[in-house]
Design a protein around this motif. Structure first.
Motif, short mmCIF file in Angstrom:
data_model
loop_
_atom_site.label_atom_id
_atom_site.label_comp_id
_atom_site.label_asym_id
_atom_site.label_seq_id
_atom_site.Cartn_x
_atom_site.Cartn_y
_atom_site.Cartn_z
N THR A 152 0.84 -1.19 0.00
CA THR A 152 0.00 0.00 0.00
C THR A 152 0.88 1.24 0.00
N GLU B 285 -4.26 0.38 -3.36
CA GLU B 285 -5.53 0.32 -2.64
C GLU B 285 -5.99 1.70 -2.17
N GLN B 286 -5.77 2.66 -3.03
CA GLN B 286 -6.22 4.02 -2.75
C GLN B 286 -7.01 4.58 -3.92
#
Length: 956
Positions: A283, A363-364
């Motif tokens: 991430t 994952e943003q």
């Protein structure tokens, strides 16, 4: 093969310089095939979206996942993909670049296809390397694509063997690795060693918060690519190319049960490694507050700012997620419509401005605002873009804006729904790929369409107005400013740029939605009757002649359900403008097409057409003027009204004129900083024999252009429709649309004068010319070798020219890429035309290291010499014939092909029926014919060598 970074926020520089970028708006699950209508779904929290029942999803005992779907668009073809959850983010320190290198090695020898046998085999089957057969490597995945014929059993079944070879049986022959090092380094040189790459290296660590992503760009590091040992790349392949991280996707015209058998047969033997490594999910950690990075480069020709606010992201899995995705789509559309209106002002505050919320990385999601400014006007650009978001946050959107956005969204999903049985296989592949990689839902178009229809009306203005406040934040925010070195002193520091952002929109007022309730046309024109009608049964066309002289060629098709393509032309174009008036004339069509029509300015026209599936634009080229566009059958009359109004009531908008002149002047200001621009401008000058009409305009010529001259030239070009021929291709009935043609096209003004273009003799000069441009600080060269001359335009010669182009492409890939390891993507482009006079041009182009320029040019000339002496090798002719036959069969089922082909045949006075015998005519390509063509068209009598070399540096 390409590197896919998927970094929306840093893509702007690429948007401007290469015309490509990754869209930032989340993709809706793609379209699905015909099915029974799904029941309306209510957006209740936690309702998982269904899985489209037209796709077979399975998993082998070894963990490999597969997706299978029967789809007949295009017929007799299948899309086979191997998707690996293995990308550069998984590399160790000494493997940087080897995920991508592994992808290359998959085409350079496997267990069942040693060395180059795979590519050779597929080319003989009509699959083109690079265009069809390809792959890409990104941070988190490596994807191989294999479009393959499905109507030949052995070729089709071997396709799955090829995928299995990629999945587990790549050879990694040390000699092949060493040969491929140069190719990969040349790919890095082609895509990098420029201002964009150098700026990226400065900004990515800030944008990605020094995360794993910032440290693992897919191209890797040069020293590793040059020196890694075979064991190192084999280790990456062993660890990460394993069935529990792989998916096979097969979509196409085939028997799904047989495909499932083939997958089990070819992939069940693959094994996961003992003690397999965990597949870590990386991430980008959030950053408290705001990080700012100011970056400059000598060769960067723009000044821009990016504001990226990062938010937690997740794939769309539930109905709640899907409703939010629709809201985001509506928000992006409304906000950017407002930004677009600012470009219609006489002095626009920016060259380019956009704000949108969507997928980011790690994952943003991110809310990204981008402003490209005119030289010295970054503050105005930043404040203008930020102010529109602030306006939406303070005052919200209007109900009319929301209704238009909903209408457009329904048109988009409605188009997909209407074409659900004509969807191309590759669209499904992309959808299933995301499902495997991220878990993105795949409910299918039946569910999606019904969900939209039944739920979009429930989205309220209050919900939309709350989004801006949610997206805007000064936490986990990154601000990036980029510009040319020469303007470094003019760029803001960290404190100043943050002040600009904070103060933007302080004195804003609520947005006023300027709409008009007037109809496009209040009265139906009388038109003129059909005076002649001719049918061509062979290709299914009907040609009408109207009373005003307009001709209309109609080809009804069932290739698409909701598409009618419209093209109209007559001869003349800017060739009829004097040298003094050329710049004004050249701007005429772009200005008029951006100014609206009749009493509607462009903003009002765009709003008037909301919810309609129609697009019509006038154009004026060198030798013709005309109309291009498309519509759905339901909106065909609107399309005809627009055509009529662009002829009879073009709009003269001083604000649009001033805006476009201002924009163009700003773009020219720093154009000379970019080596690519300088080289291409030189190429244009040399190949046009320095005729200013084919060169980039100058500030002086721009300053002398006037709106009055541009508008007058436009009106003169569209004053006489008697010379116009329109081609209409798509889903219509001739008798049904005939009244619209009579009333609208039949009412176009006609003077019955016979106009034609002027042959201005703008073409490459004769003789041998060598031109070298020294520009750029990167160790990077570009080469163009141009052969040209007079040409007898006919079907037989065109076929031989096409064959020569493909044979040269094959030989130069083999020699310059595979044998010399000196280039990544050499290319050959053969162009030929009858208008304004018979001419041909063959251009060979490639990028390479400066020290290899002469060697690779000599190798190219040597390969040309072999064809001139011996003709093409029979196996290369076989590859051309296979590719040409396959592509022709596919093109004959495409509206876009027929629209272009019919217009070209009419302009060149050719018999359009000859396309039906094109495949059989391929037997005319022989060893002797290619030898004759090479000696005729590559004689070297007219030969231009253009080379871009880095700037010379003085030795100390």
């Amino acid at each position: 093969m390409n590197l896919n970074l998927k970094l929306s926020a840093v893509a702007l520089a690429l948007v401007i310089t290469s015309g490509s970028a990754i869209a930032q708006v989340k993709k809706k699950p793609a379209v699905a095939a015909k099915n029974k209508p799904a029941a309306a779904q209510v957006a209740t929290k936690g309702n998982l979206l269904p899985v489209d029942d037209q796709v077979i999803i399975g998993k082998l005992p070894n963990g490999l996942t597969y997706y299978i779907r029967k789809n007949v668009e295009p017929k007799n073809k299948a899309e086979l993909y191997l998707v690996n959850k293995a990308g550069s983010v998984l590399e160790t320190d000494d493997q940087q670049g080897l995920a991508h290198f592994t992808e290359h090695m998959a085409f350079n020898g496997t267990r069942d296809f040693p060395k180059n046998q795979m590519v050779d085999y597929l080319q003989k089957s009509g699959v083109k390397f690079g265009a069809d057969l390809n792959a890409y490597t990104s941070f988190n995945e490596t994807v191989y694509q294999l479009p393959i014929p499905s109507d030949t059993v052995k070729i089709f079944e071997n396709g799955f063997k090829i995928l299995a070879n990629w999945a587990g049986y790549v050879s990694f022959d040390p000699s092949e690795i060493d040969k491929e090092r140069g190719v990969v380094l040349e790919e890095e040189r082609l895509r990098g060693k420029n201002a964009q790459e150098r700026l990226q290296l400065q900004t990515l660590p800030v944008l990605l918060n020094n995360s794993r992503y910032a440290l693992r760009l897919p191209i890797g590091k040069e020293d590793i690519l040059k020196n890694f040992k075979p064991e190192t790349i084999k280790s990456f392949y062993h660890d990460w190319y394993r069935p529990d991280l792989q998916a096979v996707i097969a979509v196409g015209d085939f028997d799904p049960k047989r495909v499932e058998e083939l997958i089990k047969q070819d992939f069940s033997q693959l094994q996961n490694p003992a003690g397999e490594k965990p597949r870590t999910k990386y991430t980008v950690p959030p950053t408290p507050g705001t990080a700012v990075k100011i970056a400059t480069d000598k060769e960067f020709p723009y000044t821009l700012a990016q504001i990226v606010v990062k938010h937690p992201g997740a794939p769309t899995k539930t109905t709640t997620d899907y409703m939010q995705q629709i809201r985001e789509q509506l928000f992006n559309q409304m906000l950017n419509a407002r930004l677009g209106e600012l470009l219609q002002k006489p002095n626009p505050p920016f060259l380019y401005g956009r704000s949108s919320y969507g997928d980011f990385i790690g994952e943003q999601d991110a809310f990204t605002s981008i402003a490209v400014s005119k030289p010295g006007e970054l503050e105005a650009a930043v404040k203008a873009v930020v102010a529109e978001t602030e306006r939406a946050r303070k005052f919200g959107f209007t109900l009319t804006e929301l209704e238009r956005a909903k209408q457009d969204a329904l048109v988009g999903i409605g188009n997909a729904y209407k074409e659900r049985d004509k969807t191309r296989s590759v669209n499904f592949v992309r959808e299933y790929q995301q499902n495997f990689l991220t878990g993105e839902a795949i409910p299918g178009i039946e569910f999606e369409y019904n969900f939209y229809v039944n739920n979009i009306g429930k989205i309220t203005l209050a919900e939309m107005n709350a989004l801006a406040g949610k997206f805007i934040s000064d936490q986990n925010r990154v601000v990036i400013v980029e510009g040319p070195d020469k303007d470094k002193d003019k760029l803001p520091d960290e404190k100043t740029i943050l002040q600009w952002i904070a103060s933007a929109g302080q004195n804003i007022t609520a947005y006023v939605d300027n709409v008009s309730s007037d109809p496009l046309m209040s009265k139906l024109p009388d038109g003129s009757a059909v005076t002649n009608e001719v049918k061509d049964e062979a290709i299914g066309t009907t040609t009408l002649t109207l009373g005003n002289g307009v001709k209309v060629v109609l080809k009804p098709t069932e290739f698409r359900n909701d598409q009618i393509l419209i093209n109209g032309y007559s001869f003349g174009g800017t060739s009829l403008a004097s040298d003094d008036d050329f710049t004004s004339a050249n701007l005429a069509a772009p200005i008029v097409s951006s100014s609206g029509i009749a009493q509607f300015n462009q903003g009002q026209l765009d709003k008037k057409l909301a919810g309609k599936n129609v697009n019509i634009s006038p154009y004026i080229s060198d030798y013709a003027q005309g109309i291009n566009g498309n519509s759905s059958p339901a909106d065909f009359e609107t399309a005809m009204q627009l055509v009529y109004l662009y002829f009879t009531q073009p709009r003269k908008d001083k604000d649009i004129w001033q805006s476009q002149i201002d924009q163009t002047r700003s773009l020219l200001a720093n154009r000379g900083l970019d080596p690519v621009n300088v080289f291409q401008d030189t190429v244009s000058a040399v190949l046009s024999n320095h005729n200013f009409r084919s060169m980039v305009t100058t500030i002086d010529r721009l300053n002398k252009a006037t709106l009055d001259k541009a508008y007058s030239f436009y009106k003169s070009r569209f004053a006489n429709a008697s010379g116009f021929t329109f081609t209409l291709v798509g889903n219509f009935n001739v008798e049904t649309i005939k009244p619209f043609l009579i009333h609208y096209l039949g009412a176009l003004p006609s003077t019955n004068s016979n106009e034609n273009y002027k042959n201005l003799e703008i073409h490459p000069p004769a003789g041998i010319i060598n031109t070298t441009v020294n520009k750029g600080v990167g160790e990077k060269s570009s080469v163009q070798l141009v052969f040209s001359g007079d040409y007898d335009y006919n079907d037989a010669n065109n076929l031989q020219m096409d064959a020569l182009e493909e044979v040269l492409n094959i030989k130069l890939i083999e020699r310059l890429r595979e044998q010399e390891s000196g280039v990544y993507a050499p290319g050959v482009r053969a162009s030929y035309h009858k208008i304004p006079g018979g001419r041909y041009t063959i251009t060979i182009y490639f990028g390479c290291a400066p020290e290899n320029v002469d060697k690779l040019i000599n190798a190219t000339i040597e390969e040309i010499g072999k064809i001139k002496q011996n003709g093409a090798q029979p196996t290369d002719i076989q590859k051309f014939v296979a590719k040409e036959a396959r592509s022709t069969q596919e093109q004959l089922k495409e509206n876009f092909f027929w629209t272009s082909y019919l217009a070209s045949s009419l302009q060149n006075k050719e018999n359009p029926d000859q396309i039906l015998s094109h495949v059989s005519s391929l037997e005319q390509v022989t060893v002797q014919s290619t030898k004759d063509a090479a000696n005729k068209y590559l004689s070297g009598k007219n030969y231009i060598k253009l080379v871009l070399m880095p700037e010379k540096t003085e030795k100390k």
